[in-house]
Design an enzyme around this catalytic site. Structure first.
Site, mmCIF file in Angstrom:
data_model
loop_
_atom_site.group_PDB
_atom_site.id
_atom_site.type_symbol
_atom_site.label_atom_id
_atom_site.label_comp_id
_atom_site.label_asym_id
_atom_site.label_seq_id
_atom_site.Cartn_x
_atom_site.Cartn_y
_atom_site.Cartn_z
ATOM 1 N N HIS A 14 45.182 50.545 34.598
ATOM 2 C CA HIS A 14 46.357 50.023 35.329
ATOM 3 C C HIS A 14 46.914 48.850 34.521
ATOM 4 O O HIS A 14 46.328 47.777 34.485
ATOM 5 C CB HIS A 14 45.955 49.551 36.727
ATOM 6 N N HIS A 16 50.643 46.784 32.982
ATOM 7 C CA HIS A 16 52.094 46.585 32.887
ATOM 8 C C HIS A 16 52.438 46.177 31.464
ATOM 9 O O HIS A 16 51.994 45.127 30.998
ATOM 10 C CB HIS A 16 52.556 45.493 33.868
ATOM 11 N N LEU A 17 53.227 47.004 30.811
ATOM 12 C CA LEU A 17 53.627 46.705 29.428
ATOM 13 C C LEU A 17 55.060 46.208 29.335
ATOM 14 O O LEU A 17 55.465 45.688 28.295
ATOM 15 C CB LEU A 17 53.468 47.950 28.548
ATOM 16 N N ARG A 18 55.846 46.394 30.411
ATOM 17 C CA ARG A 18 57.267 45.997 30.400
ATOM 18 C C ARG A 18 58.037 46.726 29.292
ATOM 19 O O ARG A 18 57.651 47.811 28.875
ATOM 20 C CB ARG A 18 57.438 44.480 30.258
ATOM 21 N N ASN A 42 57.062 50.363 36.784
ATOM 22 C CA ASN A 42 57.986 49.505 37.552
ATOM 23 C C ASN A 42 58.886 48.659 36.648
ATOM 24 O O ASN A 42 58.942 47.443 36.753
ATOM 25 C CB ASN A 42 57.222 48.620 38.551
ATOM 26 N N LYS A 100 53.031 56.911 40.692
ATOM 27 C CA LYS A 100 52.731 55.646 41.350
ATOM 28 C C LYS A 100 53.526 55.493 42.635
ATOM 29 O O LYS A 100 54.751 55.620 42.634
ATOM 30 C CB LYS A 100 53.074 54.491 40.397
ATOM 31 N N HIS A 137 49.811 51.483 45.352
ATOM 32 C CA HIS A 137 49.811 50.051 45.647
ATOM 33 C C HIS A 137 49.575 49.932 47.153
ATOM 34 O O HIS A 137 50.476 50.202 47.950
ATOM 35 C CB HIS A 137 51.136 49.383 45.252
ATOM 36 N N HIS A 175 43.966 48.170 42.208
ATOM 37 C CA HIS A 175 43.662 46.740 42.342
ATOM 38 C C HIS A 175 43.178 46.369 43.739
ATOM 39 O O HIS A 175 43.810 45.577 44.432
ATOM 40 C CB HIS A 175 44.846 45.867 41.919
ATOM 41 N N LEU A 220 49.684 40.130 43.230
ATOM 42 C CA LEU A 220 49.658 40.992 44.412
ATOM 43 C C LEU A 220 48.831 42.242 44.122
ATOM 44 O O LEU A 220 48.975 42.803 43.041
ATOM 45 C CB LEU A 220 51.082 41.391 44.814
ATOM 46 N N ASP A 248 45.634 45.459 35.687
ATOM 47 C CA ASP A 248 46.896 44.997 36.280
ATOM 48 C C ASP A 248 47.434 43.789 35.512
ATOM 49 O O ASP A 248 48.110 42.939 36.084
ATOM 50 C CB ASP A 248 46.718 44.671 37.769
ATOM 51 N N HIS A 252 54.669 37.828 32.994
ATOM 52 C CA HIS A 252 55.979 37.275 33.351
ATOM 53 C C HIS A 252 56.165 36.022 32.499
ATOM 54 O O HIS A 252 55.193 35.290 32.283
ATOM 55 C CB HIS A 252 56.025 36.849 34.826
ATOM 56 N N ALA A 264 54.716 37.448 40.950
ATOM 57 C CA ALA A 264 53.301 37.806 41.077
ATOM 58 C C ALA A 264 52.819 38.448 39.788
ATOM 59 O O ALA A 264 53.487 39.325 39.243
ATOM 60 C CB ALA A 264 53.128 38.784 42.237
HETATM 61 O O1 DOR Z 1 50.665 40.856 40.651
HETATM 62 C C1 DOR Z 1 51.294 41.896 40.458
HETATM 63 N N1 DOR Z 1 52.188 42.013 39.449
HETATM 64 N N2 DOR Z 1 51.110 42.916 41.294
HETATM 65 C C2 DOR Z 1 51.850 44.017 41.239
HETATM 66 O O2 DOR Z 1 51.655 44.876 42.047
HETATM 67 C C3 DOR Z 1 52.966 44.135 40.263
HETATM 68 C C4 DOR Z 1 52.743 43.282 39.104
HETATM 69 C C5 DOR Z 1 53.998 43.122 38.258
HETATM 70 O O3 DOR Z 1 54.612 44.119 37.921
HETATM 71 O O4 DOR Z 1 54.314 41.986 37.902
HETATM 72 ZN ZN ZN Z 2 50.230 46.540 38.884
#
Ligand code: DOR
Ligand code: ZN
Length: 346
Positions: A14, A16-18, A42, A100, A137, A175, A220, A248, A252, A264
């Site tokens: 799990h 996030h690479l953006r 996302n 997802k 989620h 998560h 989150l 996860d 940011h 988050a």
């Molecule tokens: O903390 C989190 N950040 N929880 C998530 O479910 C999404 C993630 C994000 O994409 O920043």
């Molecule tokens: Zn996530």
């Protein structure tokens, strides 16, 4: 005492690479140690169709520095307009490993997610037929429900009804943060598994709120009481095959974390393996680390274990970078709040 342990090359189930400049900066942090990752969809706009996933996969591979090997395992973002045919075709083409489910409004970029779960029933039924995994989620978004209860309530109100209505559907509860979720997954059959993040093995809610608010510990689902953290530790380090690593790791820019309304996400890609070695050593479970990072997740997803290994060495306390620079601004690296003496060799 100097010590070393060698693991099969791990998977992050799990991540996030953006996109764009952020992708370029964070991808090497994962690819340095991990062979594969389940990549979250996302983005803005989200990765909804097979075509979107193919294009995003190409952007990830184009951002991979020369000499690094990494396989992105792509996912689709489930919306109420998702077509079962498109999902099945992307799966048949080997393009995606999971879909997802974000309840609309649950987290970062989830506004295109699902409001009425009946509207995705056809897609879920098709996924059960073809053996495609649903990553969930697991938080309700009802404003009446306290944020610390949202995961436990989701199990009763949403997840259990979906699983009962869709026999055979493979589900990863992502998560997990509560003993309720750990118990639910343990009580389930082989179609149900859970990912556990690195930071939820470290943090309870005091770490976020006591003695000052720590925006870099806000994620989150939010970290819960200490007894829940201990339940997660027991699940992660206990050798149970239906619990595996999904970091996860969610970058940011600091400007959006250190803000009156902070985003988050904890960015843990850089030091996840050393922190996990610390945790597993503390629990007397170093022999189970490989299962958690490199075996259980692959087995659930029907993937062969990765060739190759990573070696972790225990020595002096390691100074990890406090932040990484990205074209989108600096991103703070997760600080576990204690000295970590493990580093990845090489
Ligand atoms: O903390 C989190 N950040 N929880 C998530 O479910 C999404 C993630 C994000 O994409 O920043
Ligand atoms: Zn996530």
């Amino acid at each position: 005492m100097s010590m070393r342990i060698t693991l099969g090359r791990p998977d992050d189930m799990h991540l996030h690479l953006r996109d764009g400049a952020m992708l370029e900066a964070v991808l090497p942090e994962t690819a340095r140690h991990f062979a594969r990752a389940i990549v979250m969809p996302n983005l803005v706009p989200p990765v909804v169709t097979g075509r979107d996933a193919a294009a995003y996969r190409a952007r990830i591979l184009a951002a991979l520095p020369a000499g690094m090997a990494f396989e992105p395992l792509m996912t689709l973002y489930l919306t109420e307009a998702t077509e079962a045919e498109d999902v099945a075709a992307a799966h048949a083409a080997g393009l995606i490993r999971a879909v997802k489910l974000y309840p609309a409004g649950a987290t970062t970029n989830s506004q295109s997610g699902v409001r009425d779960f009946d509207r995705v029933r056809g897609v879920l039924e098709r996924m059960a037929e073809i053996g495609l995994t649903l990553c969930v989620h697991g938080e309700v978004t009802d404003p009446e429900i306290d944020i610390f209860d949202r995961e436990a309530v989701f199990i009763d109100r949403v997840l259990e009804p979906i699983r009962r209505a869709t026999p055979g559907l493979r589900v990863v509860m992502e998560h997990v943060t509560t003993s309720d979720a750990v118990d639910y997954v343990r009580a389930g059959d082989e179609t149900l598994a859970a990912t556990i993040t690195t930071h939820h093995l470290i943090l309870n809610r005091n770490h976020i709120l006591a003695g000052g608010i720590r925006p870099h510990y806000y994620c989150l689902p939010v970290a819960k009481r200490e007894r829940h953290r201990l339940a997660l530790r027991a699940a992660a380090t206990g050798g149970e095959t239906r619990f595996f690593l999904g970091t996860d790791s969610a970058p940011h820019p600091d400007s959006l974390k250190e803000s009156a309304c902070g985003c988050a996400g904890c960015f843990t890609a850089t030091n996840t393996l050393p922190i996990l070695a610390h945790v597993f050593e503390e629990e007397g479970a170093l022999d189970r680390l490989e299962g958690f990072t490199s075996r259980h997740g692959a087995a659930f997803y029907g993937l062969a274990p990765n060739p190759g290994t990573v070696t972790l060495i225990r020595g002096e306390p390691v100074a990890f970078p406090a932040r990484i620079e990205t074209g989108a601004g600096p991103v703070t690296v997760f600080d576990p709040g204690f000295a970590v003496c493990w580093r990845v060799a090489g």
